[in-house]
Design a protein around this motif. Structure first.
Motif, PDB file in Angstrom:
ATOM      1  N   ALA A   1      29.194 -48.308  18.620  1.00 34.62           N
ATOM      2  CA  ALA A   1      28.699 -48.454  17.249  1.00 34.62           C
ATOM      3  C   ALA A   1      27.505 -47.542  17.000  1.00 34.62           C
ATOM      4  CB  ALA A   1      28.334 -49.908  16.968  1.00 34.62           C
ATOM      5  N   ARG A   2      26.605 -47.458  17.974  1.00 38.13           N
ATOM      6  CA  ARG A   2      25.428 -46.598  17.823  1.00 38.13           C
ATOM      7  C   ARG A   2      25.841 -45.125  17.810  1.00 38.13           C
ATOM      8  NH1 ARG A   2      21.329 -44.711  15.494  1.00 38.13           N
ATOM      9  NH2 ARG A   2      19.763 -43.751  16.832  1.00 38.13           N
ATOM     10  N   ILE A   3      26.809 -44.756  18.636  1.00 38.75           N
ATOM     11  CA  ILE A   3      27.292 -43.378  18.639  1.00 38.75           C
ATOM     12  C   ILE A   3      27.891 -43.024  17.281  1.00 38.75           C
ATOM     13  CG2 ILE A   3      29.079 -41.863  19.619  1.00 38.75           C
ATOM     14  CD1 ILE A   3      28.417 -43.257  22.353  1.00 38.75           C
ATOM     15  N   ALA A   4      28.686 -43.913  16.711  1.00 36.44           N
ATOM     16  CA  ALA A   4      29.248 -43.675  15.374  1.00 36.44           C
ATOM     17  C   ALA A   4      28.134 -43.537  14.337  1.00 36.44           C
ATOM     18  CB  ALA A   4      30.204 -44.803  14.999  1.00 36.44           C
ATOM     19  N   GLU A   5      27.100 -44.338  14.472  1.00 36.22           N
ATOM     20  CA  GLU A   5      25.955 -44.288  13.546  1.00 36.22           C
ATOM     21  C   GLU A   5      25.247 -42.930  13.628  1.00 36.22           C
ATOM     22  OE1 GLU A   5      21.732 -46.569  13.644  1.00 36.22           O
ATOM     23  OE2 GLU A   5      23.489 -47.881  13.672  1.00 36.22           O
TER      24      GLU A   5
ATOM     25  N   ASN B   1      28.184 -40.071  12.238  1.00 38.52           N
ATOM     26  CA  ASN B   1      28.720 -40.065  10.873  1.00 38.52           C
ATOM     27  C   ASN B   1      27.923 -39.245   9.863  1.00 38.52           C
ATOM     28  OD1 ASN B   1      31.214 -41.303  11.191  1.00 38.52           O
ATOM     29  ND2 ASN B   1      30.322 -43.352  11.127  1.00 38.52           N
ATOM     30  N   PRO B   2      26.595 -39.209   9.900  1.00 41.44           N
ATOM     31  CA  PRO B   2      25.898 -38.325   8.958  1.00 41.44           C
ATOM     32  C   PRO B   2      26.243 -36.841   9.157  1.00 41.44           C
ATOM     33  CG  PRO B   2      24.400 -39.995   9.798  1.00 41.44           C
ATOM     34  CD  PRO B   2      25.659 -40.105  10.604  1.00 41.44           C
ATOM     35  N   TYR B   3      26.567 -36.451  10.377  1.00 42.54           N
ATOM     36  CA  TYR B   3      27.010 -35.074  10.605  1.00 42.54           C
ATOM     37  C   TYR B   3      28.355 -34.832   9.929  1.00 42.54           C
ATOM     38  CZ  TYR B   3      23.349 -34.415  14.125  1.00 42.54           C
ATOM     39  OH  TYR B   3      22.132 -34.305  14.769  1.00 42.54           O
ATOM     40  N   VAL B   4      29.196 -35.867   9.898  1.00 42.82           N
ATOM     41  CA  VAL B   4      30.511 -35.761   9.254  1.00 42.82           C
ATOM     42  C   VAL B   4      30.357 -35.624   7.745  1.00 42.82           C
ATOM     43  CG1 VAL B   4      32.692 -36.960   8.790  1.00 42.82           C
ATOM     44  CG2 VAL B   4      31.676 -37.055  11.086  1.00 42.82           C
ATOM     45  N   THR B   5      29.540 -36.478   7.152  1.00 38.23           N
ATOM     46  CA  THR B   5      29.462 -36.530   5.687  1.00 38.23           C
ATOM     47  C   THR B   5      28.532 -35.491   5.069  1.00 38.23           C
ATOM     48  OG1 THR B   5      27.725 -38.226   5.821  1.00 38.23           O
ATOM     49  CG2 THR B   5      30.017 -38.990   5.599  1.00 38.23           C
ATOM     50  N   ASP B   6      27.512 -35.062   5.822  1.00 32.32           N
ATOM     51  CA  ASP B   6      26.451 -34.255   5.210  1.00 32.32           C
ATOM     52  C   ASP B   6      26.318 -32.841   5.749  1.00 32.32           C
ATOM     53  OD1 ASP B   6      25.886 -36.636   3.865  1.00 32.32           O
ATOM     54  OD2 ASP B   6      24.333 -37.204   5.307  1.00 32.32           O
ATOM     55  N   THR B   7      27.088 -32.471   6.779  1.00 34.49           N
ATOM     56  CA  THR B   7      26.921 -31.143   7.376  1.00 34.49           C
ATOM     57  C   THR B   7      28.276 -30.509   7.670  1.00 34.49           C
ATOM     58  OG1 THR B   7      27.011 -31.666   9.763  1.00 34.49           O
ATOM     59  CG2 THR B   7      24.920 -32.114   8.618  1.00 34.49           C
ATOM     60  N   VAL B   8      28.212 -29.236   8.031  1.00 30.83           N
ATOM     61  CA  VAL B   8      29.411 -28.532   8.494  1.00 30.83           C
ATOM     62  C   VAL B   8      29.401 -28.415  10.017  1.00 30.83           C
ATOM     63  CG1 VAL B   8      29.679 -27.257   6.344  1.00 30.83           C
ATOM     64  CG2 VAL B   8      28.366 -26.234   8.228  1.00 30.83           C
ATOM     65  N   ILE B   9      28.480 -29.084  10.674  1.00 30.96           N
ATOM     66  CA  ILE B   9      28.355 -28.999  12.126  1.00 30.96           C
ATOM     67  C   ILE B   9      29.622 -29.508  12.811  1.00 30.96           C
ATOM     68  CG2 ILE B   9      27.094 -29.930  14.109  1.00 30.96           C
ATOM     69  CD1 ILE B   9      24.544 -29.618  12.386  1.00 30.96           C
ATOM     70  N   THR B  10      30.212 -30.557  12.285  1.00 28.93           N
ATOM     71  CA  THR B  10      31.520 -30.991  12.761  1.00 28.93           C
ATOM     72  C   THR B  10      32.533 -30.676  11.670  1.00 28.93           C
ATOM     73  OG1 THR B  10      32.913 -32.833  13.473  1.00 28.93           O
ATOM     74  CG2 THR B  10      31.131 -33.375  11.955  1.00 28.93           C
ATOM     75  N   PHE B  11      33.743 -30.366  12.067  1.00 28.70           N
ATOM     76  CA  PHE B  11      34.783 -30.086  11.094  1.00 28.70           C
ATOM     77  C   PHE B  11      35.515 -31.350  10.670  1.00 28.70           C
ATOM     78  CE2 PHE B  11      35.744 -25.267  11.537  1.00 28.70           C
ATOM     79  CZ  PHE B  11      34.416 -24.988  11.291  1.00 28.70           C
ATOM     80  N   GLU B  12      35.130 -32.492  11.236  1.00 29.49           N
ATOM     81  CA  GLU B  12      35.721 -33.743  10.752  1.00 29.49           C
ATOM     82  C   GLU B  12      35.228 -33.999   9.338  1.00 29.49           C
ATOM     83  OE1 GLU B  12      36.748 -37.206  13.212  1.00 29.49           O
ATOM     84  OE2 GLU B  12      35.303 -36.360  14.624  1.00 29.49           O
ATOM     85  N   THR B  13      36.079 -34.639   8.536  1.00 29.50           N
ATOM     86  CA  THR B  13      35.708 -34.930   7.153  1.00 29.50           C
ATOM     87  C   THR B  13      35.732 -36.426   6.837  1.00 29.50           C
ATOM     88  OG1 THR B  13      37.990 -34.583   6.448  1.00 29.50           O
ATOM     89  CG2 THR B  13      36.505 -32.677   6.322  1.00 29.50           C
ATOM     90  N   GLU B  14      36.229 -37.222   7.759  1.00 31.78           N
ATOM     91  CA  GLU B  14      36.277 -38.672   7.577  1.00 31.78           C
ATOM     92  C   GLU B  14      35.377 -39.336   8.614  1.00 31.78           C
ATOM     93  OE1 GLU B  14      38.008 -40.123   5.096  1.00 31.78           O
ATOM     94  OE2 GLU B  14      38.700 -38.137   4.445  1.00 31.78           O
ATOM     95  N   THR B  15      34.579 -40.296   8.168  1.00 29.99           N
ATOM     96  CA  THR B  15      33.701 -40.990   9.099  1.00 29.99           C
ATOM     97  C   THR B  15      34.522 -41.756  10.135  1.00 29.99           C
ATOM     98  OG1 THR B  15      33.529 -42.891   7.618  1.00 29.99           O
ATOM     99  CG2 THR B  15      31.799 -41.200   7.446  1.00 29.99           C
ATOM    100  N   VAL B  16      33.863 -42.076  11.237  1.00 29.49           N
ATOM    101  CA  VAL B  16      34.519 -42.775  12.333  1.00 29.49           C
ATOM    102  C   VAL B  16      33.922 -44.165  12.497  1.00 29.49           C
ATOM    103  CG1 VAL B  16      35.108 -40.654  13.548  1.00 29.49           C
ATOM    104  CG2 VAL B  16      32.954 -41.803  14.067  1.00 29.49           C
ATOM    105  N   THR B  17      34.716 -45.056  13.072  1.00 30.78           N
ATOM    106  CA  THR B  17      34.274 -46.418  13.343  1.00 30.78           C
ATOM    107  C   THR B  17      33.952 -46.561  14.832  1.00 30.78           C
ATOM    108  OG1 THR B  17      36.487 -47.196  13.878  1.00 30.78           O
ATOM    109  CG2 THR B  17      35.834 -47.283  11.535  1.00 30.78           C
TER     110      THR B  17
END
Length: 162
Positions: A11-15, A18-34
């Motif tokens: 849970a802490r790792i997802a926390e 996820n901001p890298y997913v939603t707010d940056t291009v650092i990861t190419f993922e576009t959907e947050t993870v659980t």
């Protein structure tokens, strides 16, 4: 403190991630993870006998790093792709370097022969971390991804770990 990750860290790792997913291009993922997504990813890494580490500060996980198979084809068995993320509040204190060095040590004890890191460019902090921990830049893929309305180049870095 750097230690192997456990499922309780998911849970802490997802926390952190996820901001890298939603707010940056650092990861190419576009959907947050659980947390469940992270647990499945952790198990996949462990099933390949590869390291998944976390770093704590004052008893709280502030970053994670792991290695996963680079590609699924058999000839790539000894090539791994590394990942590292820190809580932005923990950056600038040398924790990323400590965590990455620990991952490299763990990789040297694994079946890995070469480690590969992909970095969305520009990203001066990540490039500096790669170079400071002994990686060499081996190429750039131009406009390899598109996220947040822009094309993104990807830098390839490599480190021999055997």
């Amino acid at each position: 403190m750097i230690r192997p990750a456990t499922l309780a860290d998911a849970a802490r790792i997802a926390e952190i991630y996820n901001p890298y997913v939603t707010d940056t291009v650092i990861t190419f993922e576009t959907e947050t993870v659980t947390a469940s997504d992270i647990k499945a990813r952790m198990k996949s890494v462990w099933d390949k006998d590869l390291p998944y580490l976390v770093i704590e500060d004052a008893g709280r996980v502030v970053g994670f790093a792991y290695a996963a198979p680079y590609r699924p084809k058999a000839a790539y068995l000894h090539s791994v792709e590394t990942t590292i993320y820190l809580d932005p509040a923990a950056s600038g204190r040398g924790l990323g370097g400590r965590l990455y060095r620990a991952l490299i040590v763990a990789l040297r004890a694994s079946h890995a022969h070469t480690a590969i890191s992909l970095i969305a460019l520009p990203n001066e902090a990540s490039v500096a971390l790669q170079l400071a921990t002994g990686w060499r830049e081996v190429g750039v893929l131009r406009e390899a991804g598109q996220k947040l309305g822009r094309w993104i180049d990807v830098g390839y870095f490599q480190l021999d770990v055997s």
